[in-house]
Design a protein around this motif. Structure first.
Motif, PDB file in Angstrom:
ATOM      1  N   LEU A  97       0.830  -1.206   0.000  1.00  0.00           N
ATOM      2  CA  LEU A  97       0.000   0.000   0.000  1.00  0.00           C
ATOM      3  C   LEU A  97       0.864   1.255   0.000  1.00  0.00           C
ATOM      4  CD1 LEU A  97      -2.844   1.325   0.284  1.00  0.00           C
ATOM      5  CD2 LEU A  97      -2.491   1.202   2.766  1.00  0.00           C
ATOM      6  N   VAL A  98       1.807   1.346   0.916  1.00  0.00           N
ATOM      7  CA  VAL A  98       2.632   2.556   1.014  1.00  0.00           C
ATOM      8  C   VAL A  98       3.578   2.684  -0.177  1.00  0.00           C
ATOM      9  CG1 VAL A  98       2.479   2.671   3.530  1.00  0.00           C
ATOM     10  CG2 VAL A  98       4.350   1.391   2.474  1.00  0.00           C
ATOM     11  N   ALA A  99       3.870   1.544  -0.848  1.00  0.00           N
ATOM     12  CA  ALA A  99       4.719   1.580  -2.048  1.00  0.00           C
ATOM     13  C   ALA A  99       3.924   1.952  -3.298  1.00  0.00           C
ATOM     14  CB  ALA A  99       5.396   0.227  -2.243  1.00  0.00           C
ATOM     15  N   GLY A 100       2.605   2.050  -3.175  1.00  0.00           N
ATOM     16  CA  GLY A 100       1.767   2.388  -4.327  1.00  0.00           C
ATOM     17  C   GLY A 100       1.522   1.221  -5.254  1.00  0.00           C
ATOM     18  N   ASP A 101       1.755   0.015  -4.778  1.00  0.00           N
ATOM     19  CA  ASP A 101       1.603  -1.187  -5.602  1.00  0.00           C
ATOM     20  C   ASP A 101       0.209  -1.780  -5.386  1.00  0.00           C
ATOM     21  OD1 ASP A 101       1.989  -3.419  -7.159  1.00  0.00           O
ATOM     22  OD2 ASP A 101       3.215  -4.482  -5.670  1.00  0.00           O
ATOM     23  N   TYR A 102      -0.813  -1.146  -5.971  1.00  0.00           N
ATOM     24  CA  TYR A 102      -2.191  -1.595  -5.793  1.00  0.00           C
ATOM     25  C   TYR A 102      -3.025  -1.128  -6.981  1.00  0.00           C
ATOM     26  CZ  TYR A 102      -2.551   3.235  -4.128  1.00  0.00           C
ATOM     27  OH  TYR A 102      -2.464   4.600  -4.031  1.00  0.00           O
ATOM     28  N   ILE A 103      -4.251  -1.616  -7.051  1.00  0.00           N
ATOM     29  CA  ILE A 103      -5.203  -1.170  -8.072  1.00  0.00           C
ATOM     30  C   ILE A 103      -6.479  -0.707  -7.381  1.00  0.00           C
ATOM     31  CG2 ILE A 103      -4.303  -2.663  -9.902  1.00  0.00           C
ATOM     32  CD1 ILE A 103      -6.589  -4.600  -9.316  1.00  0.00           C
ATOM     33  N   LEU A 104      -7.217   0.169  -8.049  1.00  0.00           N
ATOM     34  CA  LEU A 104      -8.498   0.652  -7.543  1.00  0.00           C
ATOM     35  C   LEU A 104      -9.623   0.062  -8.387  1.00  0.00           C
ATOM     36  CD1 LEU A 104      -8.063   4.456  -6.687  1.00  0.00           C
ATOM     37  CD2 LEU A 104      -8.675   2.618  -5.114  1.00  0.00           C
ATOM     38  N   SER A 105     -10.559  -0.587  -7.733  1.00  0.00           N
ATOM     39  CA  SER A 105     -11.734  -1.136  -8.399  1.00  0.00           C
ATOM     40  C   SER A 105     -12.909  -0.193  -8.144  1.00  0.00           C
ATOM     41  CB  SER A 105     -12.056  -2.529  -7.852  1.00  0.00           C
ATOM     42  OG  SER A 105     -13.306  -2.988  -8.342  1.00  0.00           O
ATOM     43  N   GLU A 106     -13.497   0.316  -9.232  1.00  0.00           N
ATOM     44  CA  GLU A 106     -14.607   1.276  -9.127  1.00  0.00           C
ATOM     45  C   GLU A 106     -15.904   0.571  -9.489  1.00  0.00           C
ATOM     46  OE1 GLU A 106     -15.376   5.972 -10.241  1.00  0.00           O
ATOM     47  OE2 GLU A 106     -13.619   4.895 -10.999  1.00  0.00           O
ATOM     48  N   ARG A 107     -16.916   0.673  -8.602  1.00  0.00           N
ATOM     49  CA  ARG A 107     -18.147  -0.090  -8.764  1.00  0.00           C
ATOM     50  C   ARG A 107     -19.400   0.786  -8.741  1.00  0.00           C
ATOM     51  NH1 ARG A 107     -16.737  -4.806  -5.578  1.00  0.00           N
ATOM     52  NH2 ARG A 107     -14.717  -5.529  -6.295  1.00  0.00           N
ATOM     53  N   VAL A 108     -20.403   0.317  -9.477  1.00  0.00           N
ATOM     54  CA  VAL A 108     -21.719   0.961  -9.489  1.00  0.00           C
ATOM     55  C   VAL A 108     -22.358   0.824  -8.112  1.00  0.00           C
ATOM     56  CG1 VAL A 108     -24.064   0.811 -10.426  1.00  0.00           C
ATOM     57  CG2 VAL A 108     -22.099   0.564 -11.945  1.00  0.00           C
ATOM     58  N   CYS A 109     -23.014   1.891  -7.648  1.00  0.00           N
ATOM     59  CA  CYS A 109     -23.827   1.866  -6.429  1.00  0.00           C
ATOM     60  C   CYS A 109     -25.254   2.263  -6.773  1.00  0.00           C
ATOM     61  CB  CYS A 109     -23.253   2.809  -5.374  1.00  0.00           C
ATOM     62  SG  CYS A 109     -21.635   2.319  -4.746  1.00  0.00           S
ATOM     63  N   LEU A 110     -26.152   2.079  -5.821  1.00  0.00           N
ATOM     64  CA  LEU A 110     -27.567   2.381  -6.023  1.00  0.00           C
ATOM     65  C   LEU A 110     -28.005   3.518  -5.117  1.00  0.00           C
ATOM     66  CD1 LEU A 110     -29.029  -1.258  -5.967  1.00  0.00           C
ATOM     67  CD2 LEU A 110     -28.412   0.100  -7.981  1.00  0.00           C
ATOM     68  N   GLU A 111     -29.004   4.254  -5.591  1.00  0.00           N
ATOM     69  CA  GLU A 111     -29.742   5.201  -4.759  1.00  0.00           C
ATOM     70  C   GLU A 111     -31.202   4.794  -4.783  1.00  0.00           C
ATOM     71  OE1 GLU A 111     -29.352   9.263  -5.843  1.00  0.00           O
ATOM     72  OE2 GLU A 111     -27.295   9.459  -5.081  1.00  0.00           O
ATOM     73  N   CYS A 112     -31.773   4.626  -3.606  1.00  0.00           N
ATOM     74  CA  CYS A 112     -33.183   4.270  -3.488  1.00  0.00           C
ATOM     75  C   CYS A 112     -33.934   5.447  -2.876  1.00  0.00           C
ATOM     76  CB  CYS A 112     -33.344   3.028  -2.625  1.00  0.00           C
ATOM     77  SG  CYS A 112     -35.072   2.592  -2.317  1.00  0.00           S
ATOM     78  N   HIS A 113     -34.874   5.985  -3.638  1.00  0.00           N
ATOM     79  CA  HIS A 113     -35.701   7.097  -3.168  1.00  0.00           C
ATOM     80  C   HIS A 113     -37.046   6.534  -2.715  1.00  0.00           C
ATOM     81  CE1 HIS A 113     -32.921  10.151  -4.870  1.00  0.00           C
ATOM     82  NE2 HIS A 113     -32.655   9.172  -5.730  1.00  0.00           N
TER      83      HIS A 113
END
Length: 263
Positions: A97-113
């Protein structure tokens, strides 16, 4: 790469032993401040990352408390499908983590009104009864597509496809895919199937007046939000905010399918 100057830590159970002194010592050596996120106290506004030390429930709680901040989940629980590694790998995880050796996974979220307000979900939104048949009219972009009769309806994300949706028989979807998944819960229909929707779809769920259950339960990521009466509508759409999770292996999803779900 994230600018890691201030990291928050969310613990599964404060009574469980965690190696916080070792974590703090490593972060101090890299000039990174550390804050323990406590229940009932607003997290600091300047956090760059949240470490969720627990299982999937702790990871979901971190994403709910800090929706704009990436989360690194480390498994101190049982299944831990959303986690990036187990407690035995903690030292290696922190060094990468501190070495910057990682990936970011971006995911869809929901909004419920719903009539009482709005709630955000990472996995799924459900309307369900406690013991009687529920009739739910399903509309997509203002067009009625069907009526689901059964224990309820679940609308989930690819992240949620390995949660409740998995037990409902829905397909497993890679988490970075942008889509919504609609399914009935114990539907009273042999021909029922899951439906994959575009992330732009607006889904309206209308509790049919023929429903005999006086109070239908609305939940989001397993949390009970409110009760709904027959005749009430709610709308579920993709949230403009995504969930971001930190991982260290490009094939983390298939690794977790094998190691956590025996796939």
């Amino acid at each position: 790469m994230l600018s890691l100057q201030h990291i928050g830590v969310l613990l599964r159970d404060e009574g469980q032993p965690f190696p916080l002194s070792e974590i703090r010592r490593l972060f101090d050596s890299h000039g990174i401040a550390l804050t323990i996120i406590e229940d009932g106290v607003a997290p600091p506004a300047d956090l760059d990352l949240v470490m969720a030390m627990g299982g999937d429930g702790t990871a979901l709680r971190a994403l709910d408390l800090c929706p704009d901040i990436p989360v690194l989940a480390i498994n101190f629980g049982t299944v831990g499908f959303l986690t990036a590694g187990d407690r035995t790998d903690l030292e290696t995880i922190l060094q990468r983590l501190v070495a910057g050796d990682y990936i970011l996974s971006e995911r869809v979220c929901l909004e419920c009104h719903h009539p009482g307000g709005m709630v955000r979900a990472v996995n799924e939104v459900m309307v369900r009864s406690s013991n009687r048949l529920v009739f739910v009219d399903v509309y997509v972009d203002d067009t009625k597509i069907r009526t689901i009769s059964g224990d309820g309806v679940v609308l989930g994300t690819p992240t949620g496809s390995t949660g409740f949706l998995l037990s409902a028989g829905a397909p497993i979807v890679m988490p970075e895919v942008r889509c919504l998944i609609l399914d009935g819960i114990n539907e009273y229909n042999f021909s029922s199937r899951s439906l994959i929707l575009t992330p732009e779809a607006r889904v309206r769920l209308s509790i049919g007046r023929e429903t005999r259950e006086p109070e239908v339960i609305l939940t989001a990521d397993g949390r009970r939000i409110t009760t709904l009466s027959p005749g009430v509508d709610l709308e579920v759409v993709s949230s403009p905010k995504t969930a971001r999770l930190v991982y260290f292996d490009q094939n983390y999803f298939f690794h977790n399918l094998t190691s956590k779900l025996s796939w």
